[in-house]
Design a protein around this motif. Structure first.
Motif, PDB file in Angstrom:
ATOM      1  N   HIS A 159       0.885  -1.179   0.000  1.00  0.00           N
ATOM      2  CA  HIS A 159       0.000   0.000   0.000  1.00  0.00           C
ATOM      3  C   HIS A 159       0.904   1.205   0.000  1.00  0.00           C
ATOM      4  O   HIS A 159       1.397   1.622   1.049  1.00  0.00           O
ATOM      5  CB  HIS A 159      -0.883   0.001   1.242  1.00  0.00           C
ATOM      6  N   LYS A 160       1.146   1.770  -1.175  1.00  0.00           N
ATOM      7  CA  LYS A 160       2.148   2.836  -1.279  1.00  0.00           C
ATOM      8  C   LYS A 160       1.633   4.185  -0.813  1.00  0.00           C
ATOM      9  O   LYS A 160       2.400   5.036  -0.388  1.00  0.00           O
ATOM     10  CB  LYS A 160       2.659   2.944  -2.716  1.00  0.00           C
ATOM     11  N   ALA A 161       0.324   4.393  -0.894  1.00  0.00           N
ATOM     12  CA  ALA A 161      -0.207   5.711  -0.537  1.00  0.00           C
ATOM     13  C   ALA A 161      -0.234   5.885   0.979  1.00  0.00           C
ATOM     14  O   ALA A 161      -0.387   4.923   1.732  1.00  0.00           O
ATOM     15  CB  ALA A 161      -1.602   5.876  -1.116  1.00  0.00           C
ATOM     16  N   VAL A 212      15.548  -4.468  -7.419  1.00  0.00           N
ATOM     17  CA  VAL A 212      16.561  -5.532  -7.474  1.00  0.00           C
ATOM     18  C   VAL A 212      16.821  -6.117  -6.085  1.00  0.00           C
ATOM     19  O   VAL A 212      17.911  -6.583  -5.798  1.00  0.00           O
ATOM     20  CB  VAL A 212      17.872  -5.002  -8.106  1.00  0.00           C
ATOM     21  N   ARG A 213      15.775  -6.102  -5.262  1.00  0.00           N
ATOM     22  CA  ARG A 213      15.889  -6.508  -3.859  1.00  0.00           C
ATOM     23  C   ARG A 213      14.494  -6.851  -3.366  1.00  0.00           C
ATOM     24  O   ARG A 213      13.523  -6.652  -4.074  1.00  0.00           O
ATOM     25  CB  ARG A 213      16.475  -5.333  -3.076  1.00  0.00           C
ATOM     26  N   PHE A 214      14.428  -7.379  -2.138  1.00  0.00           N
ATOM     27  CA  PHE A 214      13.116  -7.635  -1.557  1.00  0.00           C
ATOM     28  C   PHE A 214      12.386  -6.312  -1.360  1.00  0.00           C
ATOM     29  O   PHE A 214      13.015  -5.280  -1.112  1.00  0.00           O
ATOM     30  CB  PHE A 214      13.252  -8.317  -0.196  1.00  0.00           C
ATOM     31  N   ASP A 230      10.091  -3.631   0.689  1.00  0.00           N
ATOM     32  CA  ASP A 230       9.930  -3.245   2.084  1.00  0.00           C
ATOM     33  C   ASP A 230       8.679  -2.380   2.125  1.00  0.00           C
ATOM     34  O   ASP A 230       8.688  -1.282   1.571  1.00  0.00           O
ATOM     35  CB  ASP A 230      11.162  -2.467   2.546  1.00  0.00           C
ATOM     36  N   PRO A 231       7.567  -2.836   2.647  1.00  0.00           N
ATOM     37  CA  PRO A 231       7.394  -3.905   3.640  1.00  0.00           C
ATOM     38  C   PRO A 231       7.025  -5.300   3.139  1.00  0.00           C
ATOM     39  O   PRO A 231       6.756  -6.169   3.966  1.00  0.00           O
ATOM     40  CB  PRO A 231       6.248  -3.356   4.487  1.00  0.00           C
ATOM     41  N   GLU A 232       6.994  -5.576   1.835  1.00  0.00           N
ATOM     42  CA  GLU A 232       6.543  -6.915   1.394  1.00  0.00           C
ATOM     43  C   GLU A 232       7.355  -8.037   2.031  1.00  0.00           C
ATOM     44  O   GLU A 232       6.857  -9.146   2.247  1.00  0.00           O
ATOM     45  CB  GLU A 232       6.643  -7.042  -0.138  1.00  0.00           C
TER      46      GLU A 232
HETATM   47  N1  GLY Z   1       7.354  -1.590  -1.075  1.00  0.00           N
HETATM   48  C1  GLY Z   1       7.872  -1.076  -2.257  1.00  0.00           C
HETATM   49  C2  GLY Z   1       9.294  -1.264  -2.431  1.00  0.00           C
HETATM   50  O1  GLY Z   1       9.954  -1.925  -1.659  1.00  0.00           O
HETATM   51  O2  GLY Z   1       9.824  -0.753  -3.404  1.00  0.00           O
END
Ligand code: GLY
Ligand code: AMP
Length: 422
Positions: A215-217, A288-290, A292-294
């Motif tokens: 949820h970016k917003a 190119v990474r996990f 955050d917060p996923e």
């Molecule tokens: N949650 C979005 C990002 O890590 O780019």
């Protein structure tokens, strides 16, 4: 004897990685640089910053670590993985050339074009007049992006031509995002539901993780400015098996192949942010990474030994490996400092975390610090409160119940994380 793993970073994503690595049978010790007060529960933290490439190399050498896991994009774009590999270390995280997929949105879009990966039509501009002419020609809504790294905040989805023009002027003048905004990508606006599709990649082997949704917003109902992410859950029901397969075949495989054609061997996480349009999944961005917060819900759901998986990727032995997952859903609510993504006060005491955890949540730390023995906020996104439950609705209920115990009046969080899946 298990491995000694060095995790680079100090945010919520890295806390989740350290937490899961500590839990891995293949791992005997986790070291984290620089870490944070929460990570200290799961790893030995050493105060070396993520941009201190030589310092991190020396740390890896002193500690003779068996594997380095690089969390954030900044050290990847600075070439930390290259430096470590050259010194003989096993590394999970792509080289600098591959990290351009995230470090430069203009490179990323051009590679997508070359590879035939579905994405919004776009133009790259450095000249205000030309950019304005394009905005008038395409009309609103229209999307303006700073090409360089901007911690998830360099994207303006403009509802009017004026708003788009203002964004372009801010970016190209260097006032917004500095050098990262010296080049802008202007894109057509896509409509649909968004999902995060992450893969562990090692050469030609691409293993999908559970789907997730961020949820970016900033505000409830997905309103307000974009942030680095205010919460996430996994799996995301909108990513059906058919969609997952389409994302793998039309997005992940072709982009990794296009990198390979340029002589780039990808080892690390590939994160495709996708819009599920009526015309199929289209790529919004690559990271190119996990996420955050996923990463917090993903690590909470992962059953496999994370150390084993990341080492196998680093050693190009990933082929044939399958990941196993817990059943149910995980959901993470980010608690941010009131005022984020703009200015906010730091140094406020945060209490009640034991009670939050006693209520069944795991608290991953991001922007926390310790001042005179008291836990305080030190960054924009501060905590990632995460719960695993039978489904998204019960995870949501449980996480908000646990958050009742948080004692931090200056903390802000959305009240509707997971709403699309409930
Ligand atoms: N949650 C979005 C990002 O890590 O780019
Ligand atoms: P990005 O960092 O490129 O993923 O952009 C951040 C957010 O802006 C995305 O998660 C979307 O919500 C939104 N966004 C980016 N590109 C587009 C687009 N072409 N159309 C609509 N929304 C977009």
């Amino acid at each position: 004897m298990g491995m000694k793993v060095l995790v680079v970073g100090g945010g919520g994503r890295e806390h989740a990685l350290c937490w899961k690595l500590r839990d891995s049978a293949s791992v005997s010790e986790v070291i984290c640089a620089p870490g944070n007060p929460g990570i200290r529960r799961d790893a030995r933290c050493i105060a070396i910053g993520v941009e201190d490439i030589q310092g991190l190399l020396q740390l890896a050498q002193q500690e003779q670590v068996d594997l380095v896991v690089i969390g954030p994009e900044v050290p990847l774009v600075l070439g930390l993985a290259d430096v470590l590999r050259k010194a003989g270390f096993k590394v999970f995280g792509p080289d600098q050339a591959a990290a351009e997929l995230e470090g430069s949105k203009s490179f990323s879009k051009m590679l997508m074009d070359e590879a035939g990966v579905p994405t919004a039509k776009f133009e790259v501009h450095t000249d205000v007049q030309k950019a304005e002419a394009l905005i008038h020609c395409w009309g609103a809504p229209i999307v303006v992006k700073a090409s360089g790294l901007a911690a998830g905040k360099g994207v303006i989805v403009a509802q009017s031509e004026d708003e788009a023009i203002e964004a372009v002027r801010d970016m190209l003048s260097g006032n917004a995002f500095g050098a990262a905004g010296a080049e802008v990508v202007i894109e057509a606006c896509l409509m649909g539901e968004e999902a995060s599709c992450l893969f562990i990649v090692s050469g030609d082997t691409i293993v999908p993780l559970l789907s997730s949704q961020d949820h970016k917003a900033l505000l409830d109902g997905d309103k307000g400015p974009n942030t680095g992410g205010m919460g996430a859950y996994a799996p995301a029901p909108c990513v059906t098996a058919t969609v997952a397969n389409e994302v793998m075949e039309t997005i992940a495989r072709p982009i990794i192949k296009a990198l390979k054609a340029r002589g780039i061997d990808y080892v690390g996480t590939l994160y495709a942010g996708v819009m599920l349009t009526s015309d199929g999944p289209k790529t919004l961005e690559f990271n190119v990474r996990f996420g955050d917060p996923e990463c917090q819900p993903l690590m909470s759901m992962l059953k496999s030994d994370l150390g084993e998986v990341l080492l196998a990727a680093a050693e190009h032995r990933l082929d044939g490996m399958e990941l196993s997952w817990h059943s149910g859903s995980a959901l993470c609510v980010v608690v941010a400092s009131q005022g984020y993504p703009q200015d906010f006060d730091k140094g406020q005491a945060i209490g009640g975390l034991d009670a939050v955890e006693a209520a069944g949540a795991v608290v991953f730390h991001a922007g926390t610090a310790e001042k005179d023995g008291v836990l305080v906020n030190s960054g924009g996104r501060v905590l990632g409160v995460t719960v695993v439950a039978d489904d998204v609705a019960s995870a949501q209920q449980k996480v908000y119940q646990a958050l009742q115990h948080l004692d931090w009046p200056g903390g802000y969080y959305r009240k509707d994380i997971g709403h699309r899946a409930v």
